[in-house]
Motif scaffolding. Sequence first.
Motif, PDB file in Angstrom:
ATOM      1  N   THR A  62       0.836  -1.202   0.000  1.00  0.00           N
ATOM      2  CA  THR A  62       0.000   0.000   0.000  1.00  0.00           C
ATOM      3  C   THR A  62       0.865   1.243   0.000  1.00  0.00           C
ATOM      4  O   THR A  62       0.655   2.172  -0.784  1.00  0.00           O
ATOM      5  CB  THR A  62      -0.941   0.015   1.225  1.00  0.00           C
ATOM      6  OG1 THR A  62      -1.857  -1.085   1.118  1.00  0.00           O
ATOM      7  CG2 THR A  62      -1.730   1.301   1.325  1.00  0.00           C
ATOM      8  N   ALA A  63       1.866   1.275   0.873  1.00  0.00           N
ATOM      9  CA  ALA A  63       2.752   2.440   0.957  1.00  0.00           C
ATOM     10  C   ALA A  63       3.579   2.587  -0.318  1.00  0.00           C
ATOM     11  O   ALA A  63       3.695   3.682  -0.864  1.00  0.00           O
ATOM     12  CB  ALA A  63       3.659   2.323   2.179  1.00  0.00           C
ATOM     13  N   LEU A  64       4.145   1.486  -0.802  1.00  0.00           N
ATOM     14  CA  LEU A  64       4.988   1.554  -1.999  1.00  0.00           C
ATOM     15  C   LEU A  64       4.196   1.993  -3.221  1.00  0.00           C
ATOM     16  O   LEU A  64       4.748   2.642  -4.117  1.00  0.00           O
ATOM     17  CB  LEU A  64       5.664   0.206  -2.258  1.00  0.00           C
ATOM     18  CG  LEU A  64       6.820  -0.149  -1.327  1.00  0.00           C
ATOM     19  CD1 LEU A  64       7.276  -1.580  -1.566  1.00  0.00           C
ATOM     20  CD2 LEU A  64       7.981   0.823  -1.501  1.00  0.00           C
ATOM     21  N   SER A  65       2.906   1.685  -3.262  1.00  0.00           N
ATOM     22  CA  SER A  65       2.094   2.056  -4.422  1.00  0.00           C
ATOM     23  C   SER A  65       1.945   3.572  -4.557  1.00  0.00           C
ATOM     24  O   SER A  65       1.618   4.081  -5.621  1.00  0.00           O
ATOM     25  CB  SER A  65       0.713   1.396  -4.347  1.00  0.00           C
ATOM     26  OG  SER A  65      -0.070   1.994  -3.328  1.00  0.00           O
ATOM     27  N   LYS A  66       2.197   4.307  -3.470  1.00  0.00           N
ATOM     28  CA  LYS A  66       2.098   5.765  -3.497  1.00  0.00           C
ATOM     29  C   LYS A  66       3.400   6.437  -3.945  1.00  0.00           C
ATOM     30  O   LYS A  66       3.432   7.647  -4.130  1.00  0.00           O
ATOM     31  CB  LYS A  66       1.684   6.304  -2.116  1.00  0.00           C
ATOM     32  CG  LYS A  66       0.233   5.992  -1.777  1.00  0.00           C
ATOM     33  CD  LYS A  66      -0.197   6.634  -0.490  1.00  0.00           C
ATOM     34  CE  LYS A  66      -0.093   8.121  -0.441  1.00  0.00           C
ATOM     35  NZ  LYS A  66      -1.131   8.854  -1.165  1.00  0.00           N
ATOM     36  N   VAL A  67       4.466   5.644  -4.084  1.00  0.00           N
ATOM     37  CA  VAL A  67       5.764   6.193  -4.489  1.00  0.00           C
ATOM     38  C   VAL A  67       6.264   5.396  -5.701  1.00  0.00           C
ATOM     39  O   VAL A  67       6.992   4.418  -5.545  1.00  0.00           O
ATOM     40  CB  VAL A  67       6.789   6.124  -3.332  1.00  0.00           C
ATOM     41  CG1 VAL A  67       8.101   6.798  -3.724  1.00  0.00           C
ATOM     42  CG2 VAL A  67       6.228   6.745  -2.064  1.00  0.00           C
ATOM     43  N   PRO A  68       5.838   5.792  -6.906  1.00  0.00           N
ATOM     44  CA  PRO A  68       6.238   5.055  -8.112  1.00  0.00           C
ATOM     45  C   PRO A  68       7.757   4.927  -8.227  1.00  0.00           C
ATOM     46  O   PRO A  68       8.476   5.908  -8.080  1.00  0.00           O
ATOM     47  CB  PRO A  68       5.670   5.916  -9.253  1.00  0.00           C
ATOM     48  CG  PRO A  68       4.521   6.655  -8.635  1.00  0.00           C
ATOM     49  CD  PRO A  68       4.963   6.919  -7.216  1.00  0.00           C
ATOM     50  N   GLY A  69       8.210   3.704  -8.446  1.00  0.00           N
ATOM     51  CA  GLY A  69       9.640   3.445  -8.589  1.00  0.00           C
ATOM     52  C   GLY A  69      10.295   2.915  -7.326  1.00  0.00           C
ATOM     53  O   GLY A  69      11.323   2.254  -7.388  1.00  0.00           O
ATOM     54  N   ALA A  70       9.707   3.191  -6.162  1.00  0.00           N
ATOM     55  CA  ALA A  70      10.283   2.707  -4.900  1.00  0.00           C
ATOM     56  C   ALA A  70      10.084   1.189  -4.792  1.00  0.00           C
ATOM     57  O   ALA A  70       9.099   0.637  -5.287  1.00  0.00           O
ATOM     58  CB  ALA A  70       9.646   3.415  -3.715  1.00  0.00           C
ATOM     59  N   THR A  71      11.030   0.534  -4.141  1.00  0.00           N
ATOM     60  CA  THR A  71      10.969  -0.921  -3.979  1.00  0.00           C
ATOM     61  C   THR A  71      11.063  -1.286  -2.500  1.00  0.00           C
ATOM     62  O   THR A  71      11.233  -0.419  -1.637  1.00  0.00           O
ATOM     63  CB  THR A  71      12.136  -1.603  -4.723  1.00  0.00           C
ATOM     64  OG1 THR A  71      13.358  -1.284  -4.035  1.00  0.00           O
ATOM     65  CG2 THR A  71      12.217  -1.149  -6.169  1.00  0.00           C
ATOM     66  N   THR A  72      10.975  -2.573  -2.215  1.00  0.00           N
ATOM     67  CA  THR A  72      11.056  -3.037  -0.828  1.00  0.00           C
ATOM     68  C   THR A  72      12.390  -2.676  -0.190  1.00  0.00           C
ATOM     69  O   THR A  72      12.491  -2.626   1.032  1.00  0.00           O
ATOM     70  CB  THR A  72      10.831  -4.562  -0.736  1.00  0.00           C
ATOM     71  OG1 THR A  72      11.752  -5.224  -1.593  1.00  0.00           O
ATOM     72  CG2 THR A  72       9.417  -4.924  -1.132  1.00  0.00           C
ATOM     73  N   ASN A  73      13.422  -2.389  -1.000  1.00  0.00           N
ATOM     74  CA  ASN A  73      14.713  -1.968  -0.445  1.00  0.00           C
ATOM     75  C   ASN A  73      14.662  -0.541   0.098  1.00  0.00           C
ATOM     76  O   ASN A  73      15.545  -0.138   0.854  1.00  0.00           O
ATOM     77  CB  ASN A  73      15.811  -2.053  -1.511  1.00  0.00           C
ATOM     78  CG  ASN A  73      16.118  -3.477  -1.895  1.00  0.00           C
ATOM     79  OD1 ASN A  73      15.967  -4.387  -1.095  1.00  0.00           O
ATOM     80  ND2 ASN A  73      16.528  -3.671  -3.128  1.00  0.00           N
ATOM     81  N   ASP A  74      13.645   0.225  -0.294  1.00  0.00           N
ATOM     82  CA  ASP A  74      13.549   1.637   0.086  1.00  0.00           C
ATOM     83  C   ASP A  74      12.654   1.880   1.295  1.00  0.00           C
ATOM     84  O   ASP A  74      12.533   3.008   1.758  1.00  0.00           O
ATOM     85  CB  ASP A  74      12.994   2.449  -1.096  1.00  0.00           C
ATOM     86  CG  ASP A  74      13.842   2.301  -2.347  1.00  0.00           C
ATOM     87  OD1 ASP A  74      15.070   2.469  -2.244  1.00  0.00           O
ATOM     88  OD2 ASP A  74      13.272   2.005  -3.412  1.00  0.00           O
ATOM     89  N   ILE A  75      11.993   0.832   1.799  1.00  0.00           N
ATOM     90  CA  ILE A  75      10.984   1.017   2.830  1.00  0.00           C
ATOM     91  C   ILE A  75      11.391   0.355   4.149  1.00  0.00           C
ATOM     92  O   ILE A  75      12.031  -0.696   4.153  1.00  0.00           O
ATOM     93  CB  ILE A  75       9.613   0.470   2.350  1.00  0.00           C
ATOM     94  CG1 ILE A  75       8.489   0.857   3.314  1.00  0.00           C
ATOM     95  CG2 ILE A  75       9.657  -1.024   2.121  1.00  0.00           C
ATOM     96  CD1 ILE A  75       7.094   0.544   2.785  1.00  0.00           C
TER      97      ILE A  75
END
Length: 80
Positions: free
Chosen positions: A22-35
């Motif tokens: 849900t959170a990553l869907s709000k930041v296009p391009g971000a991946t699980t490595n960024d969260i």
Amino acid sequence: EYGFGNAASANATISLEEARQTALSKVPGATTNDIHISLDSDDGQLLYEGSIYYNQHEYEFEIDAQTGQIFSWEEESIWD
């Protein structure tokens, strides 16, 4: 700061992975490595709290662990 075991996770209807997506869907391009995300309790309410660092921005958020709704969302530029 509380340590939550399986009991708290069982009370959360939204999984950690669902909240992460849900959170990553709000930041296009971000991946699980960024969260960074974890389950927390605020006055008995279960929340996923976390942050995403991506493309010179920091995003801080809280997601309701029962409904999956984003509670709060803040974006800040983090230029070096």
